[in-house]
Design a protein around this motif. Structure first.
Motif, PDB file in Angstrom:
ATOM      1  N   ARG A 271      -1.973 -14.659   4.715  1.00  0.00           N
ATOM      2  CA  ARG A 271      -2.087 -14.488   3.261  1.00  0.00           C
ATOM      3  C   ARG A 271      -2.340 -13.031   2.901  1.00  0.00           C
ATOM      4  N   LEU A 272      -3.216 -12.393   3.660  1.00  0.00           N
ATOM      5  CA  LEU A 272      -3.532 -10.984   3.400  1.00  0.00           C
ATOM      6  C   LEU A 272      -2.304 -10.105   3.594  1.00  0.00           C
ATOM      7  N   ALA A 273      -1.561 -10.348   4.677  1.00  0.00           N
ATOM      8  CA  ALA A 273      -0.367  -9.549   4.951  1.00  0.00           C
ATOM      9  C   ALA A 273       0.694  -9.763   3.875  1.00  0.00           C
ATOM     10  N   ALA A 274       0.873 -11.024   3.470  1.00  0.00           N
ATOM     11  CA  ALA A 274       1.873 -11.315   2.437  1.00  0.00           C
ATOM     12  C   ALA A 274       1.497 -10.675   1.104  1.00  0.00           C
ATOM     13  N   ALA A 275       0.226 -10.789   0.736  1.00  0.00           N
ATOM     14  CA  ALA A 275      -0.225 -10.201  -0.525  1.00  0.00           C
ATOM     15  C   ALA A 275      -0.081  -8.690  -0.501  1.00  0.00           C
ATOM     16  N   LEU A 276      -0.404  -8.061   0.630  1.00  0.00           N
ATOM     17  CA  LEU A 276      -0.302  -6.607   0.742  1.00  0.00           C
ATOM     18  C   LEU A 276       1.148  -6.155   0.640  1.00  0.00           C
ATOM     19  N   CYS A 277       2.047  -6.884   1.292  1.00  0.00           N
ATOM     20  CA  CYS A 277       3.467  -6.528   1.226  1.00  0.00           C
ATOM     21  C   CYS A 277       4.004  -6.626  -0.201  1.00  0.00           C
ATOM     22  N   VAL A 278       3.645  -7.704  -0.883  1.00  0.00           N
ATOM     23  CA  VAL A 278       4.101  -7.877  -2.261  1.00  0.00           C
ATOM     24  C   VAL A 278       3.559  -6.776  -3.154  1.00  0.00           C
ATOM     25  N   ALA A 279       2.260  -6.483  -3.037  1.00  0.00           N
ATOM     26  CA  ALA A 279       1.647  -5.472  -3.895  1.00  0.00           C
ATOM     27  C   ALA A 279       2.250  -4.086  -3.652  1.00  0.00           C
ATOM     28  N   LEU A 280       2.412  -3.708  -2.381  1.00  0.00           N
ATOM     29  CA  LEU A 280       2.959  -2.387  -2.075  1.00  0.00           C
ATOM     30  C   LEU A 280       4.424  -2.279  -2.498  1.00  0.00           C
ATOM     31  N   SER A 281       5.171  -3.360  -2.355  1.00  0.00           N
ATOM     32  CA  SER A 281       6.576  -3.348  -2.776  1.00  0.00           C
ATOM     33  C   SER A 281       6.688  -3.133  -4.286  1.00  0.00           C
ATOM     34  N   LEU A 282       5.845  -3.844  -5.038  1.00  0.00           N
ATOM     35  CA  LEU A 282       5.858  -3.678  -6.493  1.00  0.00           C
ATOM     36  C   LEU A 282       5.460  -2.267  -6.901  1.00  0.00           C
ATOM     37  N   CYS A 283       4.422  -1.746  -6.245  1.00  0.00           N
ATOM     38  CA  CYS A 283       3.980  -0.384  -6.560  1.00  0.00           C
ATOM     39  C   CYS A 283       5.060   0.644  -6.228  1.00  0.00           C
ATOM     40  N   ALA A 284       5.777   0.436  -5.103  1.00  0.00           N
ATOM     41  CA  ALA A 284       6.857   1.356  -4.726  1.00  0.00           C
ATOM     42  C   ALA A 284       7.977   1.342  -5.761  1.00  0.00           C
ATOM     43  N   LEU A 285       8.317   0.152  -6.254  1.00  0.00           N
ATOM     44  CA  LEU A 285       9.346   0.056  -7.292  1.00  0.00           C
ATOM     45  C   LEU A 285       8.911   0.763  -8.572  1.00  0.00           C
TER      46      LEU A 285
ATOM     47  N   VAL B  74      -1.744  -1.471 -11.046  1.00  0.00           N
ATOM     48  CA  VAL B  74      -3.132  -1.911 -10.859  1.00  0.00           C
ATOM     49  C   VAL B  74      -3.226  -3.427 -11.001  1.00  0.00           C
ATOM     50  N   PHE B  75      -2.531  -3.964 -11.979  1.00  0.00           N
ATOM     51  CA  PHE B  75      -2.537  -5.403 -12.212  1.00  0.00           C
ATOM     52  C   PHE B  75      -1.973  -6.155 -11.009  1.00  0.00           C
ATOM     53  N   ALA B  76      -0.874  -5.648 -10.448  1.00  0.00           N
ATOM     54  CA  ALA B  76      -0.265  -6.281  -9.274  1.00  0.00           C
ATOM     55  C   ALA B  76      -1.194  -6.231  -8.069  1.00  0.00           C
ATOM     56  N   LEU B  77      -1.823  -5.079  -7.852  1.00  0.00           N
ATOM     57  CA  LEU B  77      -2.743  -4.944  -6.726  1.00  0.00           C
ATOM     58  C   LEU B  77      -3.933  -5.890  -6.877  1.00  0.00           C
ATOM     59  N   ALA B  78      -4.481  -5.969  -8.102  1.00  0.00           N
ATOM     60  CA  ALA B  78      -5.636  -6.846  -8.335  1.00  0.00           C
ATOM     61  C   ALA B  78      -5.260  -8.308  -8.135  1.00  0.00           C
ATOM     62  N   THR B  79      -4.107  -8.710  -8.672  1.00  0.00           N
ATOM     63  CA  THR B  79      -3.686 -10.110  -8.540  1.00  0.00           C
ATOM     64  C   THR B  79      -3.452 -10.480  -7.080  1.00  0.00           C
ATOM     65  N   CYS B  80      -2.786  -9.614  -6.335  1.00  0.00           N
ATOM     66  CA  CYS B  80      -2.542  -9.892  -4.914  1.00  0.00           C
ATOM     67  C   CYS B  80      -3.852  -9.914  -4.130  1.00  0.00           C
ATOM     68  N   ALA B  81      -4.795  -9.067  -4.525  1.00  0.00           N
ATOM     69  CA  ALA B  81      -6.099  -9.070  -3.850  1.00  0.00           C
ATOM     70  C   ALA B  81      -6.865 -10.353  -4.148  1.00  0.00           C
ATOM     71  N   TRP B  82      -6.774 -10.850  -5.383  1.00  0.00           N
ATOM     72  CA  TRP B  82      -7.423 -12.124  -5.723  1.00  0.00           C
ATOM     73  C   TRP B  82      -6.824 -13.274  -4.913  1.00  0.00           C
ATOM     74  N   ILE B  83      -5.516 -13.209  -4.713  1.00  0.00           N
ATOM     75  CA  ILE B  83      -4.832 -14.300  -4.018  1.00  0.00           C
ATOM     76  C   ILE B  83      -5.033 -14.235  -2.512  1.00  0.00           C
ATOM     77  N   GLY B  84      -4.888 -13.038  -1.944  1.00  0.00           N
ATOM     78  CA  GLY B  84      -4.757 -12.944  -0.499  1.00  0.00           C
ATOM     79  C   GLY B  84      -5.923 -12.399   0.280  1.00  0.00           C
TER      80      GLY B  84
END
Length: 471
Positions: free
Chosen positions: A6-20, A40-50
């Protein structure tokens, strides 16, 4: 999925969104502040989830990042702590501490449950009693802790009827979670919803209006859930036998008397609570803010002469972490609205979606959101700003959409970890309780029922109470 996955998936999603978002050529309609807010919103949401990191810590970090980058001012970040809804919740917890100290809850339980003679009567009387606690104790976890001794008393009295004990174990958290929508102080998510609506649209929902809209839904959904729990957990033979719960059995699990003459402290506390609730409900007549009424009640409840609890002891019961979380997520909501990020996020949605379809999607997503975001307040922090922005574009009343989303998000029964009350009643030492399989069986039936009920209220009941589907 394990924690590491979960942590790896959330981190990948957050970093991908930030890169875009970091590439200026991507999304040319987005301004700089909106890009920062979405990152910031994407990072926070992924951190809450993963991640297992505390939700409040993540929210404070997000609020600080938005302030440090200039998206919002420091006055906006710190000003949310002084919001009237935050003070309302603080004072409500002080009043709840006074009620808990006197033992009024035990008397109420003995009075209501003691009148049951059949299993169905016991189920619905217990449900009615739990709905009433929404007016006395804020936050679902506090109500669950207050109700646990009552459940233990009922479990001991019905020890020879195991299925009924399991049914009650499932009934308590189910009704506590669904009945929270009855009042503005029922859950921190409600206060976040009110704040987002005020910041985004200028619409203010007061205690009285929320009560008018939420209480009928709370009563209907709670008793519908009670019947569902009864039918999915017990057999006909279990429901046919008589029951008789005595006050003495409840007394064994209560430190305060549940029968006999009322003490002076109990009388004063009952009168104070009734007065505060009456003033909350009559706000349109006297125009005194619910937060001010709550503050007066809290001062009286903790006063040396008239109070039943010391102020220091009462303040220890206040969930300061929840309040900080609410304040930080309110600031995040302001950033989403003011930067244009929320408007951009919903701009890609289909333009000609009817109100019924729009509300159906909102309710469905909000009902399922607990599978991803376990915190009820976090769900509202993520969903409500987007729902309000999308509602304007779809021609739907933002108040209706926000209330429907918040009410639907109150369903969180699928897993033992989905909500604190569910976790609390899933493992009670010495008492048989429900299994994950019981929760899944209940959710398969109750989720579509509660979602349909929320849609019915949004489309047919709330318009009669002054909140139309469209504007």
């Amino acid at each position: 999925m394990t924690l590491n996955l979960r942590l790896a998936a959330a981190l990948c999603v957050a970093l991908s969104l930030c890169a875009l978002l970091a590439v200026p050529a991507n999304f040319p309609a987005l301004g700089g502040d909106a890009r920062l807010t979405l990152a910031v919103f994407a990072l926070a949401t992924c951190a809450w989830i993963g991640t297992p990191v505390d939700d409040t810590y993540i929210a404070l970090g997000a609020g600080l990042a938005l302030t440090a980058t200039g998206v919002i001012s420091s006055d906006t970040l710190f000003g949310t702590l002084g919001d009237a809804t935050v003070w309302l919740l603080i004072c409500a917890f002080v009043l709840a501490a006074a009620v808990a100290r006197t033992g009024l809850a035990g008397r109420a339980a003995a009075f209501l449950v003691g009148g049951a003679r059949t299993v169905r009567q016991l189920t619905h009387l217990t449900t009615a009693a739990l709905v009433v606690t929404a007016f006395a104790v804020p936050a679902t976890s506090g109500r669950a802790a207050l109700a646990l001794p009552v459940f233990l008393a009922l479990a001991k009295a019905l020890a020879d009827r195991r299925r009924l004990v399991v049914m009650l174990a499932l009934l308590f958290p189910t009704v506590i979670l669904l009945s929270a929508v009855a009042t503005l102080i029922g859950a921190g998510a409600h206060l976040i919803t009110v704040s987002v609506l005020w910041e985004a649209t200028g619409d203010r929902i007061g205690f009285t209006q929320w009560l008018l809209l939420g209480l009928p839904l709370a009563v209907a959904s709670s008793h519908l859930a009670a019947e569902t729990v009864l039918l999915t957990t017990t057999r006909r033979a279990d429901r046919e036998g008589p029951v008789h719960i005595t006050a003495e059995e409840i007394q064994r699990h209560s430190e305060s008397p549940v029968t006999g003459p009322w003490t002076r402290a109990e009388k004063r506390c009952a009168l104070l609570l009734a007065t505060v609730v009456a003033l909350w409900c009559s706000e349109p007549l006297h125009q005194v803010s619910p937060a001010v009424v709550a503050l007066i009640g809290a001062v009286v409840a903790s006063s040396p002469a008239l109070g039943t609890v010391g102020l220091k002891d009462a303040l220890k019961t206040v969930p300061w972490s929840l309040l900080l979380f609410m304040a930080a997520t309110m600031a995040m909501g302001v950033a989403l609205a003011d930067s244009g990020a929320a408007k951009w996020l919903v701009s890609g949605l289909p333009g000609h979606v009817g109100p019924a379809v729009f509300l159906g999607v909102v309710v469905a997503v909000s009902t399922a959101a607990h599978l991803v975001l376990q915190s009820r307040s976090a769900r509202s922090s993520v969903l409500v700003p987007l729902v309000v922005a999308a509602a304007v574009g779809a021609g739907v009343n933002p108040v209706t959409a926000a209330l429907a989303s918040t009410a639907a998000a109150g369903f969180c029964h699928t897993l033992p970890a989905s909500a604190k009350p569910v976790t609390l009643f899933s493992d009670v030492p010495g008492v048989p309780t429900y299994t994950p399989r019981d929760l899944l069986r209940l959710s398969a039936v109750l989720a579509p029922l509660t979602a349909a009920l929320v849609l019915f209220f949004a489309a047919a009941v709330w318009p009669l109470l002054g909140v139309p589907v469209t504007r």
